[in-house]
Design a protein around this motif. Structure first.
Motif, PDB file in Angstrom:
ATOM      1  N   GLN A   1     -23.733 -11.817   0.576  1.00  0.00           N
ATOM      2  CA  GLN A   1     -23.085 -11.859   1.881  1.00  0.00           C
ATOM      3  C   GLN A   1     -22.553 -10.458   2.169  1.00  0.00           C
ATOM      4  OE1 GLN A   1     -20.082 -14.901   2.225  1.00  0.00           O
ATOM      5  NE2 GLN A   1     -19.153 -13.900   3.996  1.00  0.00           N
ATOM      6  N   LYS A   2     -22.869  -9.931   3.353  1.00  0.00           N
ATOM      7  CA  LYS A   2     -22.428  -8.596   3.739  1.00  0.00           C
ATOM      8  C   LYS A   2     -21.705  -8.662   5.083  1.00  0.00           C
ATOM      9  CE  LYS A   2     -26.787  -7.181   2.526  1.00  0.00           C
ATOM     10  NZ  LYS A   2     -27.058  -8.361   1.767  1.00  0.00           N
ATOM     11  N   PRO A   3     -20.777  -7.734   5.320  1.00  0.00           N
ATOM     12  CA  PRO A   3     -20.055  -7.752   6.599  1.00  0.00           C
ATOM     13  C   PRO A   3     -20.982  -7.372   7.756  1.00  0.00           C
ATOM     14  CG  PRO A   3     -19.470  -5.797   5.340  1.00  0.00           C
ATOM     15  CD  PRO A   3     -20.326  -6.647   4.440  1.00  0.00           C
ATOM     16  N   SER A   4     -20.577  -7.729   8.947  1.00  0.00           N
ATOM     17  CA  SER A   4     -21.389  -7.459  10.138  1.00  0.00           C
ATOM     18  C   SER A   4     -21.609  -5.965  10.360  1.00  0.00           C
ATOM     19  CB  SER A   4     -20.718  -8.070  11.371  1.00  0.00           C
ATOM     20  OG  SER A   4     -19.436  -7.483  11.563  1.00  0.00           O
ATOM     21  N   TRP A   5     -20.714  -5.136   9.851  1.00  0.00           N
ATOM     22  CA  TRP A   5     -20.812  -3.690  10.057  1.00  0.00           C
ATOM     23  C   TRP A   5     -21.608  -2.979   8.956  1.00  0.00           C
ATOM     24  CZ3 TRP A   5     -18.284  -1.644   5.912  1.00  0.00           C
ATOM     25  CH2 TRP A   5     -17.281  -2.421   5.331  1.00  0.00           C
ATOM     26  N   CYS A   6     -22.241  -3.734   8.076  1.00  0.00           N
ATOM     27  CA  CYS A   6     -23.073  -3.153   7.026  1.00  0.00           C
ATOM     28  C   CYS A   6     -24.296  -2.483   7.665  1.00  0.00           C
ATOM     29  CB  CYS A   6     -23.526  -4.243   6.055  1.00  0.00           C
ATOM     30  SG  CYS A   6     -24.582  -3.644   4.724  1.00  0.00           S
TER      31      CYS A   6
ATOM     32  N   ARG B   1     -15.913  -5.100   0.252  1.00  0.00           N
ATOM     33  CA  ARG B   1     -16.193  -6.358   0.954  1.00  0.00           C
ATOM     34  C   ARG B   1     -17.284  -7.157   0.251  1.00  0.00           C
ATOM     35  NH1 ARG B   1     -15.221  -7.862   6.188  1.00  0.00           N
ATOM     36  NH2 ARG B   1     -16.361  -9.703   5.481  1.00  0.00           N
TER      37      ARG B   1
ATOM     38  N   ASP C   1     -16.541 -10.797  -1.338  1.00  0.00           N
ATOM     39  CA  ASP C   1     -17.232 -11.954  -0.767  1.00  0.00           C
ATOM     40  C   ASP C   1     -18.317 -12.548  -1.677  1.00  0.00           C
ATOM     41  OD1 ASP C   1     -15.653 -11.587   1.452  1.00  0.00           O
ATOM     42  OD2 ASP C   1     -17.201 -10.535   2.610  1.00  0.00           O
TER      43      ASP C   1
END
Length: 167
Positions: free
Chosen positions: A40-45, A155, A159
């Motif tokens: 799972q990665k943040p939207s800003w990755c 992050r 996560d």
């Protein structure tokens, strides 16, 4: 009789950081489809394709900066031990991150490595500033990217703690 052409040190110093990046890419290429894509990665990755050109640019700029410092100080000597030693330590930490994060799937230790890398990069840039300001300024994009990379690593670790390899 000149054995080494005058341009050779500039090219060598500029290309040196790429050695670790090239070696690390073999680990990364293998792990992206089998492990990294499952995280799972943040939207800003940033998208995966961004990393290679960014690192290529950063390695080139910091490598050239190290050449400017080496040249300004007259080569490897007593005056260059600290500024180039900090840089060497920074490169070693930088190169260690990929096998730790991607190879061993140790996201927490990857974060520790990145924070140490950022500290040595900051110390390197500070030590270069009074020697060659251009060299120090060439480290600024690297420091900015390390900040983003550290936040991203944090992050991903936070996560995905369940996806680390057990000790």
């Amino acid at each position: 009789m000149e054995v080494v052409p005058a341009w050779a040190p500039a090219v060598g110093f500029t290309l040196l950081p790429h050695a670790g990046g090239f070696l690390g890419s073999s680990i990364t290429k293998k792990e992206i489809p089998t492990w990294y894509e499952t995280l799972q990665k943040p939207s800003w990755c940033p998208p995966n394709w961004v990393f290679a050109p960014v690192w290529g640019t950063l390695y080139t700029s910091m490598g050239y900066g190290s050449y400017l410092v080496w040249k300004e100080l007259g080569g490897f000597n007593e005056k260059s031990v600290v500024p180039l030693g900090l840089y060497a330590g920074n490169l070693a930490l930088n190169w260690a991150w990929t096998p730790i994060f991607f190879g061993a799937h140790k996201m927490g230790w990857g974060l520790v490595t990145l924070l140490l890398t950022t500290g040595t990069a900051t110390a390197t840039a500070a030590s270069w500033y009074n020697i060659n300001k251009t060299a120090a300024y060439l480290m600024v994009p690297y420091l900015a990217w390390l900040s983003l990379a550290s936040a991203l690593n944090y992050r991903i670790w936070k996560d995905n703690r369940n996806k680390e390899k057990p000790e």
